[in-house]
Enzyme design. Structure first.
Site, PDB file in Angstrom:
ATOM      1  N   ASP A 208      -8.371  -7.663   3.506  1.00 38.49           N
ATOM      2  CA  ASP A 208      -7.694  -6.519   2.915  1.00 38.49           C
ATOM      3  C   ASP A 208      -7.912  -6.547   1.400  1.00 38.49           C
ATOM      4  O   ASP A 208      -7.972  -7.623   0.789  1.00 38.49           O
ATOM      5  CB  ASP A 208      -6.193  -6.583   3.197  1.00 38.49           C
ATOM      6  CG  ASP A 208      -5.885  -6.579   4.689  1.00 38.49           C
ATOM      7  OD1 ASP A 208      -6.487  -5.763   5.401  1.00 38.49           O
ATOM      8  OD2 ASP A 208      -5.053  -7.399   5.115  1.00 38.49           O
ATOM      9  N   ASP A 247     -11.636  -4.104   6.044  1.00 36.78           N
ATOM     10  CA  ASP A 247     -10.341  -4.086   6.717  1.00 36.78           C
ATOM     11  C   ASP A 247      -9.443  -3.112   5.947  1.00 36.78           C
ATOM     12  O   ASP A 247      -9.875  -2.044   5.574  1.00 36.78           O
ATOM     13  CB  ASP A 247      -9.778  -5.500   6.796  1.00 36.78           C
ATOM     14  CG  ASP A 247      -8.729  -5.655   7.881  1.00 36.78           C
ATOM     15  OD1 ASP A 247      -8.444  -4.671   8.593  1.00 36.78           O
ATOM     16  OD2 ASP A 247      -8.173  -6.756   8.031  1.00 36.78           O
ATOM     17  N   ASP A 251      -2.136  -3.840   3.017  1.00 36.51           N
ATOM     18  CA  ASP A 251      -1.348  -4.183   4.200  1.00 36.51           C
ATOM     19  C   ASP A 251      -0.060  -4.875   3.763  1.00 36.51           C
ATOM     20  O   ASP A 251      -0.081  -5.753   2.883  1.00 36.51           O
ATOM     21  CB  ASP A 251      -2.137  -5.080   5.153  1.00 36.51           C
ATOM     22  CG  ASP A 251      -3.137  -4.296   5.995  1.00 36.51           C
ATOM     23  OD1 ASP A 251      -3.299  -3.084   5.739  1.00 36.51           O
ATOM     24  OD2 ASP A 251      -3.761  -4.887   6.894  1.00 36.51           O
ATOM     25  N   ARG A 306      -4.128   5.562   9.244  1.00 41.50           N
ATOM     26  CA  ARG A 306      -3.186   4.585   8.695  1.00 41.50           C
ATOM     27  C   ARG A 306      -2.811   4.879   7.243  1.00 41.50           C
ATOM     28  O   ARG A 306      -3.161   4.140   6.332  1.00 41.50           O
ATOM     29  CB  ARG A 306      -3.739   3.164   8.799  1.00 41.50           C
ATOM     30  CG  ARG A 306      -4.063   2.722  10.208  1.00 41.50           C
ATOM     31  CD  ARG A 306      -4.548   1.292  10.250  1.00 41.50           C
ATOM     32  NE  ARG A 306      -4.936   0.890  11.595  1.00 41.50           N
ATOM     33  CZ  ARG A 306      -5.442  -0.296  11.918  1.00 41.50           C
ATOM     34  NH1 ARG A 306      -5.602  -1.209  10.974  1.00 41.50           N
ATOM     35  NH2 ARG A 306      -5.762  -0.580  13.166  1.00 41.50           N
TER      36      ARG A 306
END
Length: 428
Positions: A208, A247, A251, A306
């Site tokens: 991430d 990725d 997050d 997302r």
């Protein structure tokens, strides 16, 4: 010139947690999150390294200097000022490959036509193509991850501060501020093939751009997150599947709590933000009752999905602008035990894309979605979703009412305000 004047007027009409006044009189590195500005202001609030003494104020221009400044071990509040572009992978992917690693050999060995789709690669020995891939990936992991300690402000200087190819780890700490930096997402040099992922197999990547893991009181403000020169749209396919090299951009996982993400740009990415990363028992134990996050005045542009996908958390998303591209899948993912409030946001969808796509139901969970506009028109997001997808009906009413907001702009004004203010280089 007219656009600049318009933006200047908007800037003067919008207040943030920082005090007003000429920029020359303000030390941006010592600013703190304002009272009532989202979940990050809850309780003790978020002050980062504002109290840093002179000996703990670092100016960095290289990857080595950045890592050293963040790892000085003092435990005292610190400010780390980023100047120019810092590249964590300036040496390129070949520098991480262990002797013997060969991607062509990897493709030949695990071709589904010979390997099949029933057996994963976890049992492969160290000297196999998968074993050599694992060892190479471990080298990259050690090289590009950097831990941000507690009581830290990481801030870009001026309009062009950037960090390329790094993975920022805000892990097991409290009180962190990250502002005014353009982050170019790390490229996974060694994605793993998983034959058992789905009915066709899949490539999975790590890293991430920033991860908030079991950390509290974090303010992510006026940054730009992008894939830069390596968008997924330019990636090749192998075994008939996209060779996924990225990725998430941000997050927020494993019991993280009291986070505010404001005035950022999230652009040109696929799997953008997770709030809660799993439905499993371990995640349920760590995340239930946590993951309280506010997103406001962010620009989400040309993303696939997302923005965010939510599990467990009480997430408040207001006054954001979502601009969909040709590969758009959804914006808000409604996941396990989530309590999303999505209000007063603006969505710009291309012709032929239905507003019913904005919400995606992954699990049974309630949400509040009022006051939103789609292409300038007031739209009940839950109603249009339920009408188009009656088998995936969403329940209205998240069960809580956000109170940590410094002010709410009319949804129709949001695109202009966010266009003028959001992203790195626009911190005033």
């Amino acid at each position: 010139m007219g656009v600049l004047v318009g933006c200047t007027a908007l800037v003067l009409s919008v207040t943030t947690g920082a005090a007003a006044g000429p920029e020359s009189r303000r030390d941006l590195a010592r600013e703190v999150l304002g009272a009532g500005d989202g979940w990050g202001s809850y309780g003790t609030g978020t002050t980062g390294g504002a109290a840093a003494e002179a000996g703990h104020v670092h100016t960095v221009r290289t990857w080595a200097e950045l890592r050293s400044a963040l790892a000085d071990g003092s435990g005292a509040p610190r400010i780390v000022r980023v100047v120019g572009t810092i590249d964590a992978v300036a040496q390129g992917c070949d520098a991480f490959a262990v002797p013997g690693y060969d991607f062509d050999a990897y493709l030949a060995k695990y071709d589904p036509g010979t390997w099949g789709l029933d057996t994963d690669l976890s049992g492969e020995p160290d000297d196999s193509p998968e074993g050599l891939r694992r060892a190479s990936a471990a080298r990259q992991d050690r090289a590009i991850k950097v831990n941000v300690p507690a009581n830290t402000t990481l801030i870009g200087v001026g309009r062009d501060a950037a960090i390329h190819g790094a993975s920022l780890q805000i892990k097991d700490v409290d009180n962190v501020i990250v502002r005014n930096i353009t982050f170019e997402s790390p490229v996974d040099c060694f994605p793993q093939w998983d034959p058992t992922d789905g009915d066709k197999g899949n490539w999975n990547s790590e890293y991430d751009t920033a991860v908030v893991h079991n950390s509290t009181h974090v303010w992510i403000d006026h940054n730009t997150f992008t894939d830069g020169d390596s968008p997924d749209s330019a990636a090749p396919t192998h075994f008939g599947m996209l060779y996924q090299r990225h990725d998430g951009e941000l997050d927020i996982v494993r019991g993280a709590d009291h986070i505010t993400a404001s005035w950022n740009v999230f652009a040109d990415h696929d799997k953008t933000i997770l709030v809660g990363n799993s439905d499993g028992a371990a995640a349920t134990a760590s995340d239930r009752g946590h993951l309280k996050v506010t997103f406001h005045h962010n620009l989400f542009r040309n993303l696939v999905e997302r923005a965010p996908r939510v599990r467990f958390g009480q997430v408040d998303s207001y006054n954001n602008h979502f601009v969909a591209g040709t590969s758009y899948s959804y914006s808000f993912g409604i996941g396990k035990e989530s309590q999303l409030v999505a209000e007063h946001n603006a969505f710009t969808l291309p012709a032929g894309v239905s507003p019913a796509k904005i919400l995606k139901k992954w699990s049974e969970a309630p949400l509040t979605a009022g006051g939103n506009v789609v292409n300038g028109r007031a739209t009940d997001l839950t109603a249009v979703h339920n009408a188009a997808l009656p088998a995936e009906t969403l329940r209205s009413g998240a069960g809580w009412t956000p109170v940590l907001r410094t002010g709410v702009d009319p949804a129709r004004a949001v695109p202009g305000i966010v266009a003028c203010r959001a992203g790195a280089g626009r911190l005033r």
